[in-house]
Motif scaffolding. Structure first.
Motif, PDB file in Angstrom:
ATOM      1  N   ALA A 205       1.355  -3.599  10.515  1.00  0.00           N
ATOM      2  CA  ALA A 205       2.133  -2.603   9.789  1.00  0.00           C
ATOM      3  C   ALA A 205       2.559  -1.513  10.756  1.00  0.00           C
ATOM      4  CB  ALA A 205       1.305  -1.994   8.672  1.00  0.00           C
ATOM      5  N   LEU A 206       3.723  -0.928  10.480  1.00  0.00           N
ATOM      6  CA  LEU A 206       4.194   0.154  11.335  1.00  0.00           C
ATOM      7  C   LEU A 206       4.951   1.132  10.443  1.00  0.00           C
ATOM      8  CD1 LEU A 206       5.785  -0.436  14.833  1.00  0.00           C
ATOM      9  CD2 LEU A 206       6.169   1.621  13.486  1.00  0.00           C
ATOM     10  N   ASP A 207       4.400   2.320  10.294  1.00  0.00           N
ATOM     11  CA  ASP A 207       4.992   3.276   9.367  1.00  0.00           C
ATOM     12  C   ASP A 207       4.380   4.655   9.618  1.00  0.00           C
ATOM     13  OD1 ASP A 207       6.386   4.360   7.246  1.00  0.00           O
ATOM     14  OD2 ASP A 207       5.871   2.740   5.866  1.00  0.00           O
ATOM     15  N   THR A 208       4.826   5.641   8.847  1.00  0.00           N
ATOM     16  CA  THR A 208       4.154   6.936   8.873  1.00  0.00           C
ATOM     17  C   THR A 208       2.836   6.773   8.118  1.00  0.00           C
ATOM     18  OG1 THR A 208       5.162   7.579   6.796  1.00  0.00           O
ATOM     19  CG2 THR A 208       6.345   8.171   8.805  1.00  0.00           C
ATOM     20  N   PRO A 209       1.855   7.661   8.352  1.00  0.00           N
ATOM     21  CA  PRO A 209       0.610   7.543   7.588  1.00  0.00           C
ATOM     22  C   PRO A 209       0.882   7.565   6.075  1.00  0.00           C
ATOM     23  CG  PRO A 209       0.305   9.064   9.401  1.00  0.00           C
ATOM     24  CD  PRO A 209       1.764   8.700   9.393  1.00  0.00           C
ATOM     25  N   ALA A 210       1.776   8.464   5.648  1.00  0.00           N
ATOM     26  CA  ALA A 210       2.080   8.544   4.213  1.00  0.00           C
ATOM     27  C   ALA A 210       2.718   7.252   3.718  1.00  0.00           C
ATOM     28  CB  ALA A 210       3.003   9.727   3.938  1.00  0.00           C
ATOM     29  N   GLY A 211       3.590   6.683   4.541  1.00  0.00           N
ATOM     30  CA  GLY A 211       4.243   5.435   4.170  1.00  0.00           C
ATOM     31  C   GLY A 211       3.254   4.298   4.026  1.00  0.00           C
ATOM     32  N   LEU A 212       2.289   4.253   4.943  1.00  0.00           N
ATOM     33  CA  LEU A 212       1.277   3.202   4.881  1.00  0.00           C
ATOM     34  C   LEU A 212       0.452   3.335   3.608  1.00  0.00           C
ATOM     35  CD1 LEU A 212      -0.044   3.090   8.561  1.00  0.00           C
ATOM     36  CD2 LEU A 212       1.265   1.330   7.375  1.00  0.00           C
ATOM     37  N   ILE A 213       0.115   4.584   3.276  1.00  0.00           N
ATOM     38  CA  ILE A 213      -0.707   4.818   2.088  1.00  0.00           C
ATOM     39  C   ILE A 213       0.079   4.453   0.835  1.00  0.00           C
ATOM     40  CG2 ILE A 213      -1.845   6.585   0.710  1.00  0.00           C
ATOM     41  CD1 ILE A 213      -2.325   8.049   3.465  1.00  0.00           C
ATOM     42  N   ALA A 214       1.339   4.879   0.808  1.00  0.00           N
ATOM     43  CA  ALA A 214       2.155   4.615  -0.380  1.00  0.00           C
ATOM     44  C   ALA A 214       2.340   3.120  -0.585  1.00  0.00           C
ATOM     45  CB  ALA A 214       3.518   5.291  -0.231  1.00  0.00           C
ATOM     46  N   GLY A 215       2.431   2.382   0.527  1.00  0.00           N
ATOM     47  CA  GLY A 215       2.625   0.950   0.422  1.00  0.00           C
ATOM     48  C   GLY A 215       1.387   0.235  -0.081  1.00  0.00           C
ATOM     49  N   THR A 216       0.265   0.908  -0.027  1.00  0.00           N
ATOM     50  CA  THR A 216      -0.983   0.261  -0.379  1.00  0.00           C
ATOM     51  C   THR A 216      -1.122   0.075  -1.873  1.00  0.00           C
ATOM     52  OG1 THR A 216      -2.062   1.212   1.493  1.00  0.00           O
ATOM     53  CG2 THR A 216      -3.481   0.509  -0.275  1.00  0.00           C
ATOM     54  N   SER A 217      -0.953   1.167  -2.593  1.00  0.00           N
ATOM     55  CA  SER A 217      -1.237   1.095  -4.017  1.00  0.00           C
ATOM     56  C   SER A 217      -0.845   2.403  -4.647  1.00  0.00           C
ATOM     57  CB  SER A 217      -2.741   0.879  -4.176  1.00  0.00           C
ATOM     58  OG  SER A 217      -3.180   1.442  -5.383  1.00  0.00           O
ATOM     59  N   THR A 218      -0.397   2.324  -5.862  1.00  0.00           N
ATOM     60  CA  THR A 218      -0.089   3.542  -6.586  1.00  0.00           C
ATOM     61  C   THR A 218      -1.216   3.827  -7.568  1.00  0.00           C
ATOM     62  OG1 THR A 218       1.187   2.172  -8.074  1.00  0.00           O
ATOM     63  CG2 THR A 218       2.406   3.370  -6.395  1.00  0.00           C
ATOM     64  N   GLU A 219      -2.266   3.049  -7.448  1.00  0.00           N
ATOM     65  CA  GLU A 219      -3.377   3.194  -8.389  1.00  0.00           C
ATOM     66  C   GLU A 219      -4.210   4.427  -8.105  1.00  0.00           C
ATOM     67  OE1 GLU A 219      -4.850  -0.985 -10.209  1.00  0.00           O
ATOM     68  OE2 GLU A 219      -6.058  -0.108  -8.639  1.00  0.00           O
ATOM     69  N   GLN A 220      -4.742   4.973  -9.200  1.00  0.00           N
ATOM     70  CA  GLN A 220      -5.652   6.101  -9.061  1.00  0.00           C
ATOM     71  C   GLN A 220      -6.975   5.734  -9.717  1.00  0.00           C
ATOM     72  OE1 GLN A 220      -3.784   9.614 -10.826  1.00  0.00           O
ATOM     73  NE2 GLN A 220      -1.855   8.498 -10.668  1.00  0.00           N
ATOM     74  N   ARG A 221      -7.991   6.462  -9.313  1.00  0.00           N
ATOM     75  CA  ARG A 221      -9.302   6.277  -9.935  1.00  0.00           C
ATOM     76  C   ARG A 221      -9.777   7.636 -10.413  1.00  0.00           C
ATOM     77  NH1 ARG A 221     -11.976   1.578  -7.975  1.00  0.00           N
ATOM     78  NH2 ARG A 221     -10.360   0.548  -6.741  1.00  0.00           N
ATOM     79  N   ILE A 222     -10.257   7.686 -11.615  1.00  0.00           N
ATOM     80  CA  ILE A 222     -10.836   8.934 -12.123  1.00  0.00           C
ATOM     81  C   ILE A 222     -12.288   8.655 -12.471  1.00  0.00           C
ATOM     82  CG2 ILE A 222     -10.757  10.653 -13.962  1.00  0.00           C
ATOM     83  CD1 ILE A 222      -7.765  10.125 -14.157  1.00  0.00           C
ATOM     84  N   ARG A 223     -13.160   9.494 -11.952  1.00  0.00           N
ATOM     85  CA  ARG A 223     -14.582   9.333 -12.234  1.00  0.00           C
ATOM     86  C   ARG A 223     -15.057  10.595 -12.946  1.00  0.00           C
ATOM     87  NH1 ARG A 223     -18.860   6.834  -9.087  1.00  0.00           N
ATOM     88  NH2 ARG A 223     -18.093   4.930  -8.100  1.00  0.00           N
ATOM     89  N   PHE A 224     -15.872  10.441 -13.947  1.00  0.00           N
ATOM     90  CA  PHE A 224     -16.448  11.611 -14.607  1.00  0.00           C
ATOM     91  C   PHE A 224     -17.700  11.226 -15.371  1.00  0.00           C
ATOM     92  CE2 PHE A 224     -15.120  10.472 -18.893  1.00  0.00           C
ATOM     93  CZ  PHE A 224     -14.061   9.611 -18.656  1.00  0.00           C
TER      94      PHE A 224
END
Lengths: 299, 246
Positions: A205-224
């Protein structure tokens, strides 16, 4: 303007292929990171760029020249992994000696101050961090146009690491292009304008750090920790929620979109309070795991 | 040139910071001459030495000893350590070639041997009346030729060993037999015929014989010069072929 251009680099040691196919280019003034697990071929790649090794295939151009061009020794400062100095040489002697190698060196005393290099201490008596800082100072003492830094902050404590990052940014602000090899995600995320992730000798992969992260997943995790038992079916009924997992007294909700709003509204309707609530978003770590299939760069 | 001088000065400084090596290279050969010179019989002319004295012989042997120590014991260990620790590689990334560092290391060793030799000759002359080489030009040339020969051998050792420690061990292992043939324990003049023939073909044996010739007013024997030149050429060639920078 491109200052480093690597195309289809290949390098094998006997039967072991260290670099299979690596291509990237670095623009003037950027901090370009090479990230990858141990043994991925990072060091071999920068050694070829530094002119220390010859690739078996592909082409490399540094400031428009072949890496072996002796003129580049003056224009490129290199900090090598696992390269030491004579035991009885002091910090001052090392800096003074190396600065005499270059036609227009940097002020080594200022460098030593910025990097906190102990001048009177002999190499053998320096701590790991002091040796590392001296090594960085020696890479910068020739006032290079490009600095190649291999495992810049390995062996430094967290405080010294952050301090060094600040220094690298200051060096870049003076117009020096930096090629940085690292396996620290935090370092890559904080410092690098662009990143090449290398695995098994190839760029994955070759991208900006933000680009690499965005390409990974749009998923979020909420813990409580809910104040009262929650019927997980109520949460799972919401379209934003993909999965609910119970970890002891904690709940973890995985999903997309406006997940937080979905969760809090379900809880509010049921008069439940979410204690210790944390939202986790994808990080460079997650991107790295997805790209290399490894949970850690194996420090 | 300025950089080379600076490198050499740095190497000299580093050399002097190793008290053991500095003592053995610079002081010990002279100490040996003083101890032997204190034995009265060694200061008397001997019929078995054609009227020469044992102490006269040992001044030459002490000079060979300094060369052997810098070239066989010290240089290989230092250079192998430099390679093992990536110092040579580090230099390869700067405008100064690691070849200059290697050269500075060799010049440093040569300078130390010159100082030690000066000390040995001076003390021999002043304390025990050992005449200075009457064939002085021959002495200087022989000294340089011997130094080149043993340093070439040292470079080959440095090229072959994997680490500084190994360089040290191999150097020490070679040092004793080579010094034996140079007559450290039994001077060549009193060696049995067969042993003497072998000695003439060893680097330090040839060096000792040639130096002794010049100290007694002759040009060195052609055989010694040929043997020494052979070592310079063969080991110089091998060193160039085999030396690795990383």
């Amino acid at each position: 303007m491109t200052v480093i251009e690597v195309q289809n680099l290949r390098k094998a040691y006997g039967d072991t292929v260290a670099v299979r196919d690596v291509s990237f280019s670095v623009e003037r003034g950027e901090i370009f990171g090479i990230l990858g697990p141990n043994g991925a071929g990072k060091t071999t790649t920068v050694e070829c760029v530094s002119g220390l090794r010859r690739g078996d295939g592909g082409t490399i151009r540094v400031l428009g020249r072949a890496p072996a061009d002796t003129e580049l020794r003056r224009l490129v400062g290199v900090q090598l992994q696992e390269s030491q100095l004579p035991d009885k040489l002091s910090g001052r002697e090392a800096l003074e000696l190396f600065s005499s190698f270059y036609p227009s060196p940097a002020d080594w005393q200022a460098l030593a101050r910025d990097l906190d290099v102990p001048l009177a201490t002999r190499y053998a008596k320096m701590s790991g961090g002091q040796k590392q800082r001296l090594s960085i100072a020696l890479a910068l003492v020739g006032n290079p146009e490009i600095a190649i830094l291999d495992e810049l902050t390995t062996g430094l404590d967290p405080q010294a690491r952050r301090h060094t990052w600040g220094l690298i940014e200051a060096v870049r602000d003076r117009g020096v292009t930096i090629l940085l090899v690292t396996h620290f995600m935090e370092e890559a995320e904080r410092l690098c304008d662009r990143l090449a992730v290398i695995d098994h000798g190839a760029v994955v992969a070759l991208d900006t750090p933000a680009g690499l992260i965005a390409g990974t997943s749009t998923e979020q995790r909420i813990r409580f920790r809910p104040s009262a038992p929650v019927d997980t079916a109520l949460l799972e009924a919401r379209p934003e929620v993909r999965q609910v997992v119970r970890h002891g007294s904690q709940l973890e909700v995985v999903g997309t979109g406006n997940l937080l709003h979905a969760v809090t509204s379900v809880l509010a309707v049921n008069d439940i309070i979410a204690n210790d609530l944390r939202i986790e978003q994808a990080s460079l770590d997650d991107a790295f795991v997805r790209l290399t299939g490894r949970s850690d760069s194996g420090e | 040139m300025r950089v080379f001088t600076k490198l050499t000065l740095t190497e000299l400084r580093l050399f002097l910071r190793e008290p053991m090596s500095a003592f053995f290279v610079i002081i010990f050969p002279t100490v040996l001459v003083v101890i032997l010179g204190c034995i009265p019989a060694f200061r008397e002319p001997q019929d078995s030495l054609d009227g020469g004295r044992v102490i006269d012989l040992y001044v030459g042997i002490a000079v060979v000893l300094t060369l052997a120590m810098v070239a066989i014991q010290i240089a290989p260990a230092v250079l192998a350590t430099y390679r093992e620790r990536g110092v040579l590689r580090r230099f390869a990334t700067t405008p100064v070639s690691p070849l200059k560092l290697l050269g500075a290391q060799l010049v440093t060793n040569l300078l130390c041997a010159v100082v030690a030799t000066g000390l040995v000759l001076a003390v021999g002359r002043i304390a025990f009346d050992v005449p200075l080489a009457s064939q002085f030009a021959g002495f200087v040339l022989t000294f340089l030729l011997s130094a080149a020969g043993v340093l070439a051998i040292g470079l080959v050792i440095a090229a072959l060993v994997p680490s500084g420690k190994a360089g040290n061990s191999v150097g020490t292992l070679l040092f004793f037999p080579l010094m034996f043939f140079a007559g450290l324990w039994t001077p060549r003049e009193v060696m049995p015929e067969a042993l003497r023939t072998v000695a003439d073909f060893t680097p330090l044996g040839a060096a000792e014989r040639a130096l002794n010739d010049t100290m007694t007013g002759h040009w060195p024997a052609a055989i010694s010069v040929t043997v020494l030149l052979g070592y310079v050429v063969v080991f110089g060639f091998l060193a160039v072929r085999w030396f690795r920078w990383s």
